[in-house]
Design a protein around this motif. Structure first.
Motif, short mmCIF file in Angstrom:
data_model
loop_
_atom_site.label_atom_id
_atom_site.label_comp_id
_atom_site.label_asym_id
_atom_site.label_seq_id
_atom_site.Cartn_x
_atom_site.Cartn_y
_atom_site.Cartn_z
N ARG A 36 0.83 -1.21 0.00
CA ARG A 36 0.00 0.00 0.00
C ARG A 36 0.86 1.25 0.00
O ARG A 36 0.48 2.28 -0.57
CB ARG A 36 -0.94 0.00 1.21
CG ARG A 36 -2.12 -0.94 1.05
CD ARG A 36 -3.19 -0.68 2.10
NE ARG A 36 -2.75 -1.04 3.44
CZ ARG A 36 -2.88 -2.25 3.95
NH1 ARG A 36 -3.44 -3.22 3.25
NH2 ARG A 36 -2.48 -2.51 5.18
N GLY A 39 3.75 -0.01 -3.54
CA GLY A 39 3.51 -0.88 -4.68
C GLY A 39 4.63 -1.90 -4.83
O GLY A 39 5.13 -2.45 -3.85
N ASN A 175 4.92 -7.23 -13.30
CA ASN A 175 4.47 -6.66 -12.02
C ASN A 175 5.62 -6.24 -11.12
O ASN A 175 5.40 -5.64 -10.07
CB ASN A 175 3.62 -7.69 -11.26
CG ASN A 175 2.26 -7.91 -11.90
OD1 ASN A 175 1.75 -7.02 -12.58
ND2 ASN A 175 1.69 -9.07 -11.69
N ASP A 243 -1.36 -3.86 -6.68
CA ASP A 243 -2.65 -3.37 -6.22
C ASP A 243 -3.43 -4.44 -5.46
O ASP A 243 -3.98 -4.18 -4.38
CB ASP A 243 -3.48 -2.87 -7.41
CG ASP A 243 -2.88 -1.63 -8.06
OD1 ASP A 243 -2.12 -0.92 -7.37
OD2 ASP A 243 -3.18 -1.39 -9.24
N ALA A 247 -4.42 -4.77 -1.34
CA ALA A 247 -5.82 -4.81 -0.93
C ALA A 247 -6.18 -6.01 -0.07
O ALA A 247 -7.21 -6.00 0.61
CB ALA A 247 -6.73 -4.78 -2.16
#
Length: 404
Positions: A36, A39, A175, A243, A247
């Protein structure tokens, strides 16, 4: 009644205590808040946290060999910098790691019973703390045996998870693009995961041949943990992306196929339990050392004549942590703990610097930077509690001087 602890632990025992603390905290708790903050830049944050942790580990190991007594940096700061700095380190460790204990108890409940609501969730967390306290009360040998089992289970499940992610999870190397925004905050949060090696130093009075055992056990535990973190972090980022990682509250379980998820959840609960086991050991030993010097009630310095543990300190720590675990929030506990423990290690590095260790200066600077890179709420809360501890020290010192 003797107040000396028995030297029962070898290098392997000390390494497993460190692994139990670090792996339980890091793999299953710290990656999501770090994502968070930064990244995929959490990988750079992990590297920065590892460098600071290495400096701290090196300083701590050398100081622990020189001063092989319970208390860790509380003892080193007192001997190298003066009474106040030793006290501040001990206070920072006790309050910071008490918050860590609460965080680990909450993590156990979150993974073991995710659907449980309040007030039962808090009651379950408190019960977990009291059960661990009872285990520690019976003697450190039982605790280290449990630690070996817990670490072995955790590493086995993590290895299966990583292999499965790469074999069947369609990992995306794209990623892993690194950014620089929020990296220092991520490093400060990830430092929470590395701080477990301090448990080895705080057990300095209970290891055999500390001048040889401690300098070997601390870097070894840290190196193994870093490898595990790096591999798991890369697997999670490639499978979930930054992301989705940010989460989720259970990223490893989310990243693996459904058939493996229950095993991961059980392992996570066990790993957090292992971290809690080692954390309570460390906090109670620092409490013992501070009580011996009169900075905490002297009754807490008692050592059980049969089990050879600081039983009053352990019971007191267990009760306080149980109360916190029943009411605390996981994220705020991690941030608060990170700030207080970074201050603790800043004092450790400053102590090592007085021995002519340049690495101590680097570690001190790293701790200060990471501490003040944490979320503002964590900085303010941590600084406030440390200031209250410092004020209490000054008041008691003046009272003792007046009485003399």
């Amino acid at each position: 009644m003797s107040e000396s602890l028995q030297r029962r632990l070898g290098t392997g025992d000390a390494v497993f205590i460190g692994l139990g603390s670090m792996i339980g905290a890091g793999v299953f708790v710290a990656f999501a808040p770090a994502a968070r903050a930064a990244g995929s830049g959490l990988l750079l944050g992990l590297a920065i946290a590892a460098v600071v942790a290495y400096c701290n580990a090196t300083s701590s190991a050398r100081l622990a060999a020189l001063y092989p007594a319970s208390g860790g940096t509380y003892v080193y700061g007192r001997e190298r910098l003066g009474e106040f700095w030793g006290y501040l380190a001990g206070w920072g460790f006790v309050v910071g790691k008490t918050a860590s204990c609460a965080a680990m108890a909450i993590a156990v409940v979150s993974y073991a019973a995710p659907e449980l609501g309040q007030p039962w969730r808090g009651a379950f967390a408190a019960a977990v703390v009291l059960a661990v306290t009872a285990l520690n009360y019976r003697g450190v040998q039982r605790s280290t045996l449990a630690m070996r089992v817990i670490v072995s289970i955790t590493l086995t499940v993590l290895a299966a998870a990583v292999v499965t992610i790469f074999a069947t999870g369609d990992p995306q190397p794209s990623n892993l693009r690194l950014g620089t925004s929020g990296v220092l905050e991520a490093a400060g949060l990830l430092f929470f995961a590395f701080a477990g090696y301090a448990r080895i130093a705080t057990l300095g009075e209970e290891v055999r041949d500390p001048a040889r055992t401690l300098p070997r056990a601390v870097p070894l535990a840290l190196g193994i943990t870093l490898v595990v973190y790096a591999v798991v972090a890369v697997a999670l980022l490639m499978r979930l992306g930054p992301d989705a990682l940010a989460a989720t509250t259970d990223p490893v379980a989310q990243a693996v196929p459904g058939w493996l998820s229950p095993a991961v959840r059980v392992s996570a609960a066990i790993a957090a339990l292992g971290a809690l086991l080692a954390l309570v050991l460390g906090v109670s030993r620092t409490t013992l050392a501070m009580a011996r010097d009169g900075h905490l009630p002297r009754g807490l310095a008692a050592v059980h004549p049969k089990f050879g543990v600081p039983h009053r300190a352990e019971v007191t720590v267990g009760v306080v942590v149980a109360v916190l675990a029943a009411v605390a929030d996981l994220r705020s506990a991690i941030g608060f703990s990170s700030f207080a423990v970074l201050v603790y290690y800043a004092i450790a590095n400053a102590s090592a610097f007085t021995l002519g260790r340049v690495i101590g200066g680097l570690g001190f600077a790293g701790c200060v930077v990471l501490a003040f890179s944490l979320p503002l709420a964590s900085v303010l809360a941590g600084a406030g509690v440390l200031a209250l501890g410092a004020l209490a020290y000054l008041v008691l010192s003046k009272r003792d001087s007046a009485a003399a």
